[in-house]
Structure formats: C-alpha cells, structure tokens
Enzyme design. Structure first.
Site, PDB file in Angstrom:
ATOM      1  N   ARG A 225       0.832  -1.212   0.000  1.00  0.00           N
ATOM      2  CA  ARG A 225       0.000   0.000   0.000  1.00  0.00           C
ATOM      3  C   ARG A 225       0.864   1.259   0.000  1.00  0.00           C
ATOM      4  NH1 ARG A 225      -3.137  -3.198   4.506  1.00  0.00           N
ATOM      5  NH2 ARG A 225      -4.517  -4.419   3.191  1.00  0.00           N
ATOM      6  N   PHE A 241     -12.086  -3.967  -5.815  1.00  0.00           N
ATOM      7  CA  PHE A 241     -12.189  -4.914  -4.692  1.00  0.00           C
ATOM      8  C   PHE A 241     -11.649  -4.231  -3.428  1.00  0.00           C
ATOM      9  CE2 PHE A 241     -11.065  -7.157  -8.619  1.00  0.00           C
ATOM     10  CZ  PHE A 241     -12.170  -7.979  -8.811  1.00  0.00           C
ATOM     11  N   ASP A 263     -16.528  -2.124  -4.569  1.00  0.00           N
ATOM     12  CA  ASP A 263     -16.654  -3.454  -3.974  1.00  0.00           C
ATOM     13  C   ASP A 263     -18.081  -3.935  -4.155  1.00  0.00           C
ATOM     14  OD1 ASP A 263     -14.649  -5.015  -1.788  1.00  0.00           O
ATOM     15  OD2 ASP A 263     -16.745  -5.680  -1.791  1.00  0.00           O
ATOM     16  N   ASP A 313      -6.820  -5.749  -6.557  1.00  0.00           N
ATOM     17  CA  ASP A 313      -6.466  -6.613  -5.419  1.00  0.00           C
ATOM     18  C   ASP A 313      -7.654  -7.522  -5.100  1.00  0.00           C
ATOM     19  OD1 ASP A 313      -5.181  -7.723  -3.208  1.00  0.00           O
ATOM     20  OD2 ASP A 313      -5.917  -6.164  -1.855  1.00  0.00           O
ATOM     21  N   CYS A 353      -3.555 -13.313  -4.438  1.00  0.00           N
ATOM     22  CA  CYS A 353      -3.238 -13.837  -3.106  1.00  0.00           C
ATOM     23  C   CYS A 353      -3.438 -15.347  -3.028  1.00  0.00           C
ATOM     24  CB  CYS A 353      -4.084 -13.139  -2.041  1.00  0.00           C
ATOM     25  SG  CYS A 353      -5.871 -13.356  -2.245  1.00  0.00           S
TER      26      CYS A 353
END
Length: 409
Positions: A225, A241, A263, A313, A353
C-alpha cells in the site's frame, strides 16, 4: 546409532523421507508405512525413515491428508511450556526487527513459517485473533494462548483479549468443528466489544475481529500500500475490490487528485466510507458498490478512461489446483479490462493472493492480457507479502502473494 525416544513412531516411505529431508514439514497420508505405539489424534510422533533415521517430531492428524506436521527436527527438544514460550518470543523479536515499528498491527504467528503448524495469530492493537487449523495446535492452545499474551505483556504491550476465528470449513479436514468466540486469557476479563482501532501507514481503521473478513483486516499488503501511495500523487485512482478501502486511502494520503473504490459488498463500501471519514479523506475518496467485472466491462465498452492509476487486489480466485484454470481466466479478464481502460503512461497495480496461482503462471497471464489489450508493460516493482508473513523457501505454501506495479506504455 539409533536414538531412543519415548514418542510413538511414524515410519514413512523412502519418497516421504526424501521429501522431509529436503525440508518440507508435512508428511502426507500416502507416505505413511505404519505407526508404532499408541498416539492420540493430535499427539506427538517421531517421524522415522524406513532405515530407522530420525527425521523430526510432529503432530499426528488421523483425519487429514497431511498426516504429520513436523514442528522440530532437533531430537533434544522437549515440548514443554519453556519450548513454546521461546518459539513465541523468537517470532515476536523477528516482527520487531522487520516491521519498521508497525508491530501494533501485524501477523504474529504465520503457521509453519514460525514453527507453529496450523496456527495463525494476528495482532490488531490490543486484541489478538487466532485461527487454529490443525488438531495438534488445538490440543495445546490452552498452553499457547496464555503464553502469547504473556510474552507481549512482558514487553510492555497492552493486550485486552484474544478472539478465536475458527469459522473456517478447512477445520473439518482435521476433524475439528467450526466456531468463533472469545478465549478467556488468565487475569483478563472478556472484552465487551470485538471492535478495536489500528493505525497502519499513518491511516486509522476500525477493525471488527468478530465479523470482519478472515481475522478482521488484511495485513499482508501493508507495505505494498505504501508503494501505491508513492505513485499516486496527482493521479485519478481506481481501487477495485476495495474491501476496507485500504489501498484507496493510502493513495489518497499519498496525494491523489481523486480516488474511487469499488466493492460488490454493501457492508464493505460502508466500512470504507467510514474509514475515509475517520481519516479526513472523504473529500478525495469516494466508494461505490459495483461488480468489478461488470463495471470495468461497461467502461471499456464506452472507451471512457477516467482513471490513470488502477489497483486490482481481488480475493483469491482459486483455493485449489482444480479451479486454477477458471481462476486464470478471471485474472486475465480483469487485467485486460484495466489495461484497456488506462491511458498510455498510466499505472497498474495488480495482485493475486492465491498460492495455487504460481508466479510463473501469473506472469504469463499478464503477458497474454497485455497482448490482447495491445499495450506494453513497463515493470516498476515486484513485491510479495509483508515480512510478518515470512516465506520459507523449503515450504512453497508460505509463498502466496504476488504484487506487480507497471506503467502502461
């Protein structure tokens, strides 16, 4: 010379012995030749090669395909309170060294990478959150959890309570039930609220350890970040997201002209708005409820390019090898759309991720997306998870987060 031991024995195949000798701490069900001695589920066993060589000691799991999780290869270790306290202290000292002073919100225990197979512990200010994913750790948590608080308190850290977030289906693979709730730490009352406030990179967030995703907040992108913030000055930024709004708020704090966060979750959008207001950034950062795929497609079809920095992300699109192909298609689509939407000279931050999307495959996906979008990618930086989520090179499962920063040229 064979070592005389008091623990039951798990004799494993030659293939399994080679695997364990190479450094991996897992013994799979198919590599177990036989068990010698009476061992309860979750108890300790010595792992022995077919030739009688001691390979390590670990927790036995009768239900999991990971039949033994090795926690020590030192035949002189005794697994008492002093052993576990030393290991906790070692993990805490490591975080104090690598986290640039940001230890009030960090991952304290990262499973096998810290020698605690199947245990995750996050710290959010004065609250600890634990996830127990192995039956062996479950058996000794009444020893471990008070020691966690003790090590921190002895170092002058204020700890109000520990919350268990065991509401994960993966526990059932270990024969464990799902559930969540406060763990009673000795000498501390049960906290009256699961809410706490953290400060990360100079930005404050309210964290709900009871109802937030995972353990309440995603800590692994902390320094990524900051990398985004360094590029954001004067730019129009889109954070896809967005969840709690963390990338968006770092961009806003970094001097972005305007930030928009999307989102699909209405609750996430409201939380992100509250975090923007809490930090005095609500005049820069706006959050909206959208399906990211649909909204990106809509803007791409209109050939409208309102952003010059896009952050992707997403949650893990795959949690198994079986769905990796579908996940790759999802990653390729959102990256293609983002590349189409960005002007020449714009910036893209993109992440995955999922451990089941290895770096080589993720890179190839990005190359394909760039070719389809008719752009070139100028690599600025490649990053991974923060050092409080340490990667063991002998345990590939600890290496899961990919994070790339590009300029579109």
């Amino acid at each position: 010379m064979k070592i005389e031991r008091s623990y039951p024995k798990c004799i494993i195949s030659a293939k399994g012995a080679d695997w364990v000798s190479a450094g991996h701490p897992w013994v799979y069900e198919g590599e177990v030749v036989r068990l010698e001695g009476d061992c309860p589920n979750g108890g300790l066993v010595d792992v022995i090669s077919g030739k009688g060589r001691y390979l390590g000691t670990g927790f036995l799991s009768e239900h999991s395909k990971i039949r033994v999780r090795i926690l020590s290869r030192n035949a002189n270790d005794s697994f008492d309170a002093a052993f576990w306290k030393r290991r906790i202290q070692y993990a805490w000292n490591y975080r104090k060294t690598v986290m640039d002073g940001q230890t009030d919100c960090c991952r304290l225990i990262f499973g096998e990478a810290d020698g605690f197979p199947g245990l995750t512990v996050d710290r959010f200010s004065d609250l600890l959150v634990a996830q127990t994913l192995s039956v062996g750790i479950e058996r000794i948590k009444d020893l471990l959890f008070p020691l966690l608080a003790e090590v921190l308190q002895e170092d002058g850290q204020s700890i109000r309570g520990l919350y268990e977030r065991n509401d994960l289906a993966i526990r059932e693979l270990e024969g464990l039930e799902q559930g969540k709730g406060w763990y009673p730490l000795p000498g501390l009352p049960i906290p009256d609220s699961p809410l706490t406030e953290i400060c990360e990179n100079g930005i404050t967030y309210q964290v709900d350890v009871e109802n937030g995703q995972k353990t309440g907040f995603f800590l692994d992108q902390k320094f990524n970040r900051l990398a985004v913030a360094r590029l954001a000055k004067g730019r129009r930024v889109l954070d896809c997201f967005t969840h709690t709004g963390s990338f968006a708020l770092n961009a806003a704090k970094g001097g972005a002209e305007y930030v928009e966060g999307w989102d699909i979750s209405a609750a996430a959008v409201e939380m992100a708005k509250a975090n923007a207001k809490r930090n005095g950034l609500d005049h820069i950062a706006d959050f909206q409820q959208h399906d990211v795929f649909d909204r990106l497609t809509e803007l791409a079809e209109r050939a409208h390019k309102p952003f010059d920095f896009i952050i992707l992300d997403p949650p893990a699109f795959t949690k198994s090898r079986k769905t990796a192909d579908a996940a790759e298609r999802g990653y390729r689509e959102i990256n293609y759309l983002a590349m189409k939407l960005l002007p020449r000279g714009g910036y893209l931050a993109t992440a995955s991720c999922s451990h089941f999307m290895p770096n080589e495959r993720f890179q190839q996906m990005l190359r394909t997306a760039a070719r389809q979008a008719n752009v070139q990618l100028r690599q600025i930086e490649v990053r991974q998870q923060g050092p409080d989520h340490p990667i063991l090179w002998n345990v590939p499962e600890t290496d899961y987060l990919k994070f790339y920063l590009f300029q579109i040229v």
